[in-house]
Design a protein around this motif. Structure first.
Motif, short mmCIF file in Angstrom:
data_model
loop_
_atom_site.label_atom_id
_atom_site.label_comp_id
_atom_site.label_asym_id
_atom_site.label_seq_id
_atom_site.Cartn_x
_atom_site.Cartn_y
_atom_site.Cartn_z
N GLN A 206 42.25 36.72 59.58
CA GLN A 206 43.30 37.03 60.31
C GLN A 206 44.01 35.80 60.70
O GLN A 206 43.14 35.06 61.41
CB GLN A 206 43.12 38.19 61.17
N THR A 208 45.77 35.79 63.21
CA THR A 208 46.05 36.05 64.75
C THR A 208 46.26 34.85 65.48
O THR A 208 45.17 34.07 65.59
CB THR A 208 44.73 37.05 65.35
N ASP A 212 49.62 36.90 70.20
CA ASP A 212 49.35 38.38 69.48
C ASP A 212 48.41 39.10 70.25
O ASP A 212 48.47 40.37 70.54
CB ASP A 212 48.74 38.16 67.98
N ILE A 213 47.52 38.23 70.99
CA ILE A 213 46.39 38.92 71.67
C ILE A 213 47.00 39.18 73.31
O ILE A 213 46.82 40.38 73.89
CB ILE A 213 45.23 37.99 71.90
N SER A 216 49.41 42.09 73.40
CA SER A 216 49.01 43.32 72.16
C SER A 216 49.27 44.70 73.03
O SER A 216 49.30 45.91 72.35
CB SER A 216 47.43 43.28 72.03
N LYS A 225 51.66 43.27 64.16
CA LYS A 225 50.00 43.11 63.82
C LYS A 225 50.12 44.19 62.59
O LYS A 225 49.53 43.78 61.63
CB LYS A 225 49.30 43.60 64.73
N ASN A 229 49.07 41.58 59.97
CA ASN A 229 47.52 41.37 59.94
C ASN A 229 46.86 42.29 58.99
O ASN A 229 45.65 42.78 59.26
CB ASN A 229 47.08 41.33 61.38
N GLU A 243 39.01 35.12 62.83
CA GLU A 243 40.27 34.57 63.42
C GLU A 243 40.27 33.46 64.20
O GLU A 243 40.05 33.10 65.42
CB GLU A 243 40.64 35.80 64.52
N LYS A 246 42.71 32.22 67.24
CA LYS A 246 43.17 33.39 68.13
C LYS A 246 43.36 32.88 69.48
O LYS A 246 43.82 33.53 70.25
CB LYS A 246 42.19 34.46 68.11
#
Ligand code: XMP
Length: 393
Positions: A206, A208, A212-213, A216, A225, A229, A243, A246
């Motif tokens: 992914q 990511t 994105d984290i 979230s 997402k 994803n 990932e 990330k």
């Protein structure tokens, strides 16, 4: 604020700063702490600092200097992170995680998934299988460019031509959320069907990235997402996630892409939503309408690139509106739809403002679109987010 801190936190930082301030102040300080001005509290002996302003905010002067001081002078970190060192570490980590397993990766043509795939390929070569679903909602020549880029790199890509299938499912649908749901569900279905053919696949890659984290908890990040994803797949198929991006921000992902030899036009590309032109072609999705939109969009982007402005803009694209107006073409009456130009400045897509093009450039873009594409009006969207969103649907 005005402060009188002599601590390493404020080395090289002005005594007077314009900052983005929190609403509250400290009522009472714990032992060992002193107030070094408004909103700055410190315990120099223990090297504990408290700020009531937001050093990370773009509205805070020298906020980055304060953060850098904290990391380097107080925490004692060294700034030795480079793109090249990142690639080496990521390759090692991927090999360690995947061992002799196979990784499946969905390619969208966007920066994140392209860099993810290239990085994983560098680590495990042919044990990476990419799946590229062409839903017919891509930009002009995009599917061909993606196929060529990855073929040149010797990366294994399964191309699924699902253009007819998507358009038949979407026939007559005009509601934006319905469009999004149909596109998302079918995308997952096709991807899953292909991935299932590789019964040795234990991993799903992914793209990511760090925002994105971080975001979230945010409603929109969740939306991004769920499509981008390939949400829900890892659990359903019992796949473990890989990932490799990330911990990176977008500009770092671009640098990694460059150092991996991805074409500049792919690395610097503006974000593109998973449902693609499906959410930029207002009204019914028919191939003739999508072709009109693609042609206008390509002209808009070409002129922005020629003017050297592409890199200053967060996102630029066209929309097609199902609103017809009268024009004169080849000395006879014509009745055609409307193109809207949208270009925004932003740093994270959470807020955005329209990009102030020089009028001469707008003139040129509009003249070219009206001449080369069958539409009778070109409009320019001057709406900021909020309350407007970047995409229309
Ligand atoms: P809005 O329109 O909400 O968009 O201001 C914010 C950012 O998100 C992108 N976007 C998407 N990206 N899948 C994606 O991968 C989606 O479904 C999606 N919808 C919006 C949009 O292009 C902008 O950068």
């Amino acid at each position: 604020i005005t402060h009188d801190s002599a601590s390493p936190l404020f080395e090289g930082v002005n005594k007077e700063l314009s900052v983005c301030m929190g609403a509250s102040t400290a009522a009472r300080l714990p032992g060992g702490f002193r107030a070094a001005g408004e909103g700055v509290y410190e315990n120099p002996e223990k090297q504990i600092y408290a700020l009531m302003f937001r050093p990370e905010s773009e509205d805070t002067e020298q906020g980055q200097d304060v953060l850098r001081n904290f990391v380097t002078r107080i925490c004692g970190c060294r700034c030795e992170w480079t793109t090249a060192s990142y690639v080496d570490t990521a390759v090692r980590d991927i090999r360690e995680q995947v061992k002799d397993g196979r990784v499946i990766c969905g390619l969208s043509g966007g920066v994140d998934s392209s860099v993810t795939a290239t990085l994983i390929h560098k680590a495990i070569g042919d044990r990476l299988t990419c799946i590229f679903v062409d839903h017919g909602l891509m930009r002009l020549n995009e599917p061909e460019e993606v196929r060529k880029t990855f073929a040149d790199k010797g990366i294994n890509v399964i191309y699924i031509d699902a253009r007819k299938r998507f358009l038949s499912l979407l026939a007559g649908v005009t509601d934006p959320e319905k469009k999004r749901k149909i596109i998302g569900a079918e995308f997952i279905r096709l991807f899953e069907e292909q991935a299932a053919k590789f019964d040795d696949a234990r991993f799903l890659a992914q793209g990511t990235i760090y925002p994105d984290i971080v975001e979230s908890g945010n409603r929109h990040a969740a939306v991004i997402k769920s499509h981008h994803n390939v949400g829900g797949l890892p659990e359903r198929m019992d796949l473990e996630l890989v990932e490799p991006l990330k911990y990176l921000f977008k500009d770092e992902v671009r640098n990694v892409g460059r150092s991996l030899g991805l074409p500049e036009t792919m690395g610097d590309r503006h974000p593109f939503p998973g449902p693609g032109l499906g959410v930029r072609c207002v009204g019914e999705l028919r191939v003739e309408r999508l072709d009109v939109l693609r042609a206008a969009d390509a002209i808009f982007i070409e002129e922005i690139r020629k003017a050297g402005l592409y890199g200053n803009i967060w996102q630029a694209f066209c929309m097609l509106l199902p609103v017809k107006s009268v024009g004169v073409r080849n000395e006879s009456r014509s009745y055609e739809e409307t193109i809207v130009l949208r270009a925004v400045k932003s740093t994270d897509a959470m807020t955005a403002d329209w990009y102030p093009f020089p009028p001469e450039l707008l003139q040129k873009i509009s003249a070219r679109i009206l001449k080369e594409v069958p539409v009778n009006r070109v409009l320019f969207d001057i709406s900021a987010k909020p309350p407007a969103t970047i995409e229309w649907e």
